[in-house]
Design a protein around this motif. Structure first.
Motif, short mmCIF file in Angstrom:
data_model
loop_
_atom_site.label_atom_id
_atom_site.label_comp_id
_atom_site.label_asym_id
_atom_site.label_seq_id
_atom_site.Cartn_x
_atom_site.Cartn_y
_atom_site.Cartn_z
N ARG A 1 8.04 -24.76 55.06
CA ARG A 1 6.59 -24.52 55.12
C ARG A 1 6.11 -24.56 56.57
O ARG A 1 5.36 -23.70 57.00
CB ARG A 1 5.87 -25.56 54.25
CG ARG A 1 4.39 -25.33 54.14
CD ARG A 1 3.75 -26.22 53.10
NE ARG A 1 4.16 -25.90 51.76
CZ ARG A 1 3.67 -24.90 51.04
NH1 ARG A 1 2.77 -24.10 51.56
NH2 ARG A 1 4.09 -24.69 49.82
N ASN A 2 6.55 -25.57 57.33
CA ASN A 2 6.14 -25.68 58.73
C ASN A 2 6.68 -24.52 59.56
O ASN A 2 5.98 -23.99 60.42
CB ASN A 2 6.59 -27.02 59.32
CG ASN A 2 5.75 -28.17 58.82
OD1 ASN A 2 4.60 -27.99 58.43
ND2 ASN A 2 6.32 -29.35 58.80
N LYS A 3 7.92 -24.13 59.30
CA LYS A 3 8.51 -23.00 60.03
C LYS A 3 7.70 -21.73 59.77
O LYS A 3 7.39 -20.98 60.70
CB LYS A 3 9.97 -22.80 59.59
CG LYS A 3 10.69 -21.72 60.32
CD LYS A 3 12.14 -21.63 59.85
CE LYS A 3 12.86 -20.50 60.55
NZ LYS A 3 14.25 -20.37 60.10
N LEU A 4 7.34 -21.48 58.51
CA LEU A 4 6.54 -20.29 58.18
C LEU A 4 5.15 -20.36 58.81
O LEU A 4 4.62 -19.35 59.26
CB LEU A 4 6.44 -20.13 56.66
CG LEU A 4 7.71 -19.68 55.96
CD1 LEU A 4 7.57 -19.79 54.45
CD2 LEU A 4 8.10 -18.27 56.37
N LYS A 5 4.57 -21.55 58.84
CA LYS A 5 3.25 -21.73 59.46
C LYS A 5 3.31 -21.33 60.93
O LYS A 5 2.50 -20.53 61.41
CB LYS A 5 2.78 -23.18 59.33
CG LYS A 5 1.47 -23.45 60.08
CD LYS A 5 1.12 -24.92 60.13
CE LYS A 5 0.64 -25.42 58.82
NZ LYS A 5 -0.65 -24.91 58.37
N TYR A 6 4.29 -21.87 61.66
CA TYR A 6 4.36 -21.58 63.09
C TYR A 6 4.75 -20.12 63.36
O TYR A 6 4.24 -19.51 64.30
CB TYR A 6 5.30 -22.57 63.79
CG TYR A 6 4.72 -23.96 63.75
CD1 TYR A 6 3.45 -24.22 64.27
CD2 TYR A 6 5.39 -25.01 63.15
CE1 TYR A 6 2.89 -25.48 64.21
CE2 TYR A 6 4.83 -26.28 63.08
CZ TYR A 6 3.57 -26.51 63.62
OH TYR A 6 3.01 -27.75 63.54
N LEU A 7 5.62 -19.57 62.54
CA LEU A 7 5.94 -18.15 62.67
C LEU A 7 4.68 -17.30 62.43
O LEU A 7 4.44 -16.32 63.14
CB LEU A 7 7.03 -17.74 61.69
CG LEU A 7 8.47 -17.99 62.13
CD1 LEU A 7 9.43 -17.80 60.97
CD2 LEU A 7 8.84 -17.09 63.29
N SER A 8 3.89 -17.67 61.43
CA SER A 8 2.65 -16.94 61.14
C SER A 8 1.70 -16.98 62.32
O SER A 8 1.10 -15.96 62.69
CB SER A 8 1.95 -17.54 59.91
OG SER A 8 2.75 -17.42 58.76
N VAL A 9 1.56 -18.15 62.93
CA VAL A 9 0.66 -18.30 64.09
C VAL A 9 1.17 -17.47 65.26
O VAL A 9 0.40 -16.74 65.91
CB VAL A 9 0.51 -19.78 64.49
CG1 VAL A 9 -0.19 -19.93 65.84
CG2 VAL A 9 -0.24 -20.55 63.41
N VAL A 10 2.47 -17.54 65.53
CA VAL A 10 3.05 -16.79 66.66
C VAL A 10 2.90 -15.29 66.42
O VAL A 10 2.47 -14.55 67.32
CB VAL A 10 4.54 -17.18 66.87
CG1 VAL A 10 5.23 -16.21 67.81
CG2 VAL A 10 4.64 -18.60 67.40
#
Length: 194
Positions: free
Chosen positions: A137-146
Motif C-alpha cells: 500500500r505504501n509503495k503504491l502511494k509513493y509511486l502514485s505521488v511520484v
C-alpha cells in the motif's frame, strides 16, 4: 470474453504443469483485465480518429492511465458500465481540453491539489483485488505521488494546444480515485487512515 480467457489459461496449464492453482487464478484475472482494456482502448481510438481527435485521446491516455494504474479509482460493476463511463469521461476531457484554455496559476493550483489528494487517499482498493499488505500500500502511494508529480511537470513541456487536456487528465484521474474511495464504503478502503 471470460470463456476465451478460461480456455487460454486451461491450455497454458495443460502445457505447463508447474503453475499452481493460485498462479493460474492470477493469470486468469490478468488476462481478463488485459482483454477488457484492449477492447476499450482500440474502439475509443477508432472513434476519436474518425473525428480527428486521436491526438487528444493519446494525451489523455498518457496522462490519465499511469496515475490510475497505481492509485486505483472508481470501477463500474459491469464491463459495459465501465466502457460507457470511461468513454464519456474521455469525451468530456477532450471537449474541455480542446475548447478551454487554463492559465498557469490555475494549472499549478490544480496539479498541487491533485498531488496532495493522491498522497492522502491513494491507493484505492479494487473490489476484485484488495491491497493486503501495508508495505505494498505504501509503495503504491509513493509511486502514485511520484507519477502524478512527474506527469504534472511533463504537462508544461507538451505543445500548448494539449496543455489543458493533460492537466485535466491528471485532475480527472484523481477525481476518479476519489470516486472510487467514496464508493468503497465511504472511505473504508481508502488509505487515508495509513
Amino acid at each position: 470474453m471470460n470463456t476465451l480467457v478460461s480456455y487460454l489459461v486451461k491450455k497454458i496449464s495443460e502445457t505447463n504443469s508447474q503453475f499452481t492453482e493460485l498462479e493460474l487464478k492470477k493469470m486468469n484475472y490478468g488476462f481478463v483485465c488485459l482483454f477488457d482494456e484492449i477492447t476499450k482502448i482500440i474502439p475509443y481510438y477508432i472513434i476519436f480518429y474518425l473525428f480527428s481527435l486521436q491526438q487528444y485521446y493519446i494525451v489523455i491516455f498518457l496522462f490519465f492511465c499511469p496515475i490510475r494504474l497505481f492509485s486505483g479509482g472508481f470501477h463500474a460493476k459491469t464491463y459495459w458500465g465501465c466502457f460507457f463511463i470511461s468513454f464519456v469521461t474521455f469525451c468530456v476531457m477532450i471537449i474541455i481540453g480542446k475548447y478551454i484554455t487554463i492559465n498557469i496559476l490555475t494549472s499549478i493550483v490544480v496539479l498541487i491539489s491533485s498531488i496532495l489528494l493522491v498522497y492522502i487517499f491513494s491507493p484505492v482498493d479494487n473490489i476484485n483485488k484488495r491491497i493486503k499488505s501495508k508495505e505494498r500500500r505504501n509503495k503504491l502511494k509513493y509511486l502514485s505521488v511520484v507519477i502524478t508529480s512527474l506527469l504534472g511537470g511533463m504537462s508544461y513541456m507538451i505543445p500548448n494546444k494539449f496543455f489543458t487536456t493533460a492537466v485535466l487528465a491528471i485532475f480527472m484521474a484523481v477525481m476518479m480515485m476519489m470516486m472510487g474511495c467514496i464508493s468503497n464504503n465511504k472511505d473504508k478502503n481508502c488509505s487515508s487512515d495509513n
